[in-house]
Motif scaffolding. Sequence first.
Motif, PDB file in Angstrom:
ATOM      1  N   LYS A 123     -49.881  38.622  71.704  1.00 21.20           N
ATOM      2  CA  LYS A 123     -48.531  38.084  71.515  1.00 21.20           C
ATOM      3  C   LYS A 123     -48.225  36.853  72.360  1.00 21.20           C
ATOM      4  O   LYS A 123     -47.278  36.126  72.061  1.00 21.20           O
ATOM      5  N   PHE A 124     -49.002  36.622  73.408  1.00 21.73           N
ATOM      6  CA  PHE A 124     -48.670  35.505  74.298  1.00 21.73           C
ATOM      7  C   PHE A 124     -49.764  34.441  74.349  1.00 21.73           C
ATOM      8  O   PHE A 124     -49.838  33.665  75.284  1.00 21.73           O
ATOM      9  N   SER A 125     -50.618  34.424  73.337  1.00 17.95           N
ATOM     10  CA  SER A 125     -51.619  33.368  73.237  1.00 17.95           C
ATOM     11  C   SER A 125     -51.105  32.241  72.353  1.00 17.95           C
ATOM     12  O   SER A 125     -51.166  31.070  72.710  1.00 17.95           O
ATOM     13  N   THR A 126     -50.594  32.580  71.178  1.00 19.98           N
ATOM     14  CA  THR A 126     -50.005  31.605  70.265  1.00 19.98           C
ATOM     15  C   THR A 126     -48.580  32.051  69.928  1.00 19.98           C
ATOM     16  O   THR A 126     -48.274  33.241  69.943  1.00 19.98           O
ATOM     17  N   LYS A 127     -47.743  31.093  69.639  1.00 24.34           N
ATOM     18  CA  LYS A 127     -46.337  31.370  69.315  1.00 24.34           C
ATOM     19  C   LYS A 127     -45.687  32.246  70.380  1.00 24.34           C
ATOM     20  O   LYS A 127     -44.852  33.105  70.085  1.00 24.34           O
ATOM     21  N   TRP A 128     -46.084  32.029  71.628  1.00 24.24           N
ATOM     22  CA  TRP A 128     -45.612  32.894  72.702  1.00 24.24           C
ATOM     23  C   TRP A 128     -44.119  32.746  72.966  1.00 24.24           C
ATOM     24  O   TRP A 128     -43.473  33.700  73.427  1.00 24.24           O
ATOM     25  N   ARG A 129     -43.552  31.604  72.663  1.00 24.71           N
ATOM     26  CA  ARG A 129     -42.123  31.415  72.934  1.00 24.71           C
ATOM     27  C   ARG A 129     -41.269  32.374  72.107  1.00 24.71           C
ATOM     28  O   ARG A 129     -40.344  33.003  72.624  1.00 24.71           O
ATOM     29  N   SER A 130     -41.567  32.484  70.819  1.00 22.08           N
ATOM     30  CA  SER A 130     -40.782  33.392  69.972  1.00 22.08           C
ATOM     31  C   SER A 130     -41.038  34.841  70.347  1.00 22.08           C
ATOM     32  O   SER A 130     -40.122  35.664  70.358  1.00 22.08           O
ATOM     33  N   HIS A 131     -42.290  35.177  70.687  1.00 17.30           N
ATOM     34  CA  HIS A 131     -42.596  36.545  71.097  1.00 17.30           C
ATOM     35  C   HIS A 131     -41.898  36.887  72.414  1.00 17.30           C
ATOM     36  O   HIS A 131     -41.401  37.999  72.591  1.00 17.30           O
ATOM     37  N   ALA A 132     -41.867  35.923  73.328  1.00 19.44           N
ATOM     38  CA  ALA A 132     -41.193  36.164  74.606  1.00 19.44           C
ATOM     39  C   ALA A 132     -39.703  36.416  74.393  1.00 19.44           C
ATOM     40  O   ALA A 132     -39.113  37.300  75.024  1.00 19.44           O
ATOM     41  N   GLN A 133     -39.108  35.654  73.482  1.00 15.41           N
ATOM     42  CA  GLN A 133     -37.688  35.837  73.203  1.00 15.41           C
ATOM     43  C   GLN A 133     -37.429  37.197  72.574  1.00 15.41           C
ATOM     44  O   GLN A 133     -36.485  37.903  72.949  1.00 15.41           O
ATOM     45  N   ASN A 134     -38.281  37.607  71.636  1.00 17.96           N
ATOM     46  CA  ASN A 134     -38.079  38.877  70.942  1.00 17.96           C
ATOM     47  C   ASN A 134     -38.426  40.078  71.805  1.00 17.96           C
ATOM     48  O   ASN A 134     -37.744  41.110  71.754  1.00 17.96           O
ATOM     49  N   MET A 135     -39.490  39.974  72.599  1.00 13.84           N
ATOM     50  CA  MET A 135     -39.974  41.109  73.357  1.00 13.84           C
ATOM     51  C   MET A 135     -39.347  41.219  74.740  1.00 13.84           C
ATOM     52  O   MET A 135     -39.179  42.320  75.268  1.00 13.84           O
ATOM     53  N   CYS A 136     -39.009  40.068  75.329  1.00 14.86           N
ATOM     54  CA  CYS A 136     -38.512  40.061  76.709  1.00 14.86           C
ATOM     55  C   CYS A 136     -37.030  39.726  76.804  1.00 14.86           C
ATOM     56  O   CYS A 136     -36.414  39.906  77.861  1.00 14.86           O
ATOM     57  N   HIS A 137     -36.469  39.193  75.712  1.00 18.19           N
ATOM     58  CA  HIS A 137     -35.060  38.795  75.679  1.00 18.19           C
ATOM     59  C   HIS A 137     -34.743  37.759  76.758  1.00 18.19           C
ATOM     60  O   HIS A 137     -33.688  37.803  77.401  1.00 18.19           O
ATOM     61  N   LYS A 138     -35.687  36.852  76.957  1.00 20.28           N
ATOM     62  CA  LYS A 138     -35.445  35.760  77.901  1.00 20.28           C
ATOM     63  C   LYS A 138     -36.350  34.595  77.537  1.00 20.28           C
ATOM     64  O   LYS A 138     -37.309  34.749  76.779  1.00 20.28           O
ATOM     65  N   ARG A 139     -36.012  33.433  78.081  1.00 19.37           N
ATOM     66  CA  ARG A 139     -36.793  32.231  77.796  1.00 19.37           C
ATOM     67  C   ARG A 139     -37.675  31.890  79.000  1.00 19.37           C
ATOM     68  O   ARG A 139     -37.251  32.024  80.140  1.00 19.37           O
ATOM     69  N   PHE A 140     -38.881  31.441  78.710  1.00 19.09           N
ATOM     70  CA  PHE A 140     -39.785  30.977  79.751  1.00 19.09           C
ATOM     71  C   PHE A 140     -40.057  29.494  79.535  1.00 19.09           C
ATOM     72  O   PHE A 140     -40.204  29.038  78.404  1.00 19.09           O
ATOM     73  N   PHE A 141     -40.148  28.739  80.633  1.00 24.66           N
ATOM     74  CA  PHE A 141     -40.426  27.308  80.521  1.00 24.66           C
ATOM     75  C   PHE A 141     -41.897  27.053  80.240  1.00 24.66           C
ATOM     76  O   PHE A 141     -42.259  26.012  79.700  1.00 24.66           O
ATOM     77  N   LYS A 142     -42.752  27.991  80.624  1.00 26.72           N
ATOM     78  CA  LYS A 142     -44.171  27.886  80.326  1.00 26.72           C
ATOM     79  C   LYS A 142     -44.704  29.284  79.994  1.00 26.72           C
ATOM     80  O   LYS A 142     -44.051  30.292  80.266  1.00 26.72           O
ATOM     81  N   ARG A 143     -45.887  29.320  79.408  1.00 29.84           N
ATOM     82  CA  ARG A 143     -46.479  30.600  79.013  1.00 29.84           C
ATOM     83  C   ARG A 143     -46.594  31.513  80.231  1.00 29.84           C
ATOM     84  O   ARG A 143     -47.219  31.160  81.225  1.00 29.84           O
ATOM     85  N   PRO A 144     -45.981  32.695  80.179  1.00 34.61           N
ATOM     86  CA  PRO A 144     -46.011  33.575  81.346  1.00 34.61           C
ATOM     87  C   PRO A 144     -47.399  34.152  81.595  1.00 34.61           C
ATOM     88  O   PRO A 144     -48.166  34.390  80.662  1.00 34.61           O
ATOM     89  N   SER A 145     -47.711  34.355  82.848  1.00 38.26           N
ATOM     90  CA  SER A 145     -48.953  35.035  83.220  1.00 38.26           C
ATOM     91  C   SER A 145     -48.809  36.517  82.894  1.00 38.26           C
ATOM     92  O   SER A 145     -47.715  37.009  82.600  1.00 38.26           O
TER      93      SER A 145
END
Length: 308
Positions: A163-185
Amino acid sequence: MVDSGRIIKTFVISVLVCILLFLIYQTSSYYPRNSISEYYVLNKDSVEYKGSNKQNTEEELWVPDWYNHTDVGGVLRRRLQTVREKCTKYTGYRNQWKDKPRIKQASSGSIKYCYTAKAGSTFWNNLLQAVRKTSKTPAANRTVKLTTVRNPWHRLVSTYIHKFSTKWRSHAQNMCHKRFFKRPSFRKFVKDCVLSRWMIHEYNTHWLPAAERCDVCTGNLDFIVAVENMKDEAMYILENSSVSSYEKIYNGIRQSTIRLNEKKKKSTNYQDYYKDLDEKDIQMLTELYSFDIYLFSYPESPFIFQVK
């Protein structure tokens, strides 16, 4: 005119208060308000799990229930019986999540599968669709019900990789309910997605404990399939469900659902992902997955390797 000194003093006090609140959050409120132990009451015969992010030793090896066993049907029957016996040791269970996990199922007529995300769910969904379309399976006297389980430490890493290799921004929003400025570790994914959501009793199906998705203690299942031994166990279920051409169907679906790193024959070193986590994080994950670890006899730490 407002005294400039008063403004500066108010500003400094506000900054200090914010810093104090941040420190309090980091040191104490990061832990869930309600421990999972309040939801799973064990009797005196139960096992207490304590996480540890120490390196593996020779004595710390995980021996799966299917290891060195050729009787696949016997393995499946013993696993189901073991889980049922362990379930009787839990009393007073109540749902710990704000919303009770919804059961999602796929069916071929003779086989009904309860989804466990990141535990072969895409494979089983496609497999049962193929069985419906291509197999000349006679009408079954009964429908067998199954679900899949997977080593929770591996499953969590698989979620992150997928989920966090490609299209990670949308997955982060859906799964974490927050925005990240860069791909999270992976460390940030665990802290800011998994544990922070668990803290407020919210979940995502991709890291929800497998035991809580399909009501393994009350769901009247016929099979609990281990992803680590899925080929043999899936073949056994298909054959005993009178599915025609089951080997051809299985192999075709397996090829179409295999991940890119598997196609390249690259193995994932799951332990490496956990080396950057704090001891506290490992302990919390152990507690989060304590139900899966106990019921399905998975390792109590990500640093316990499977016996070769």
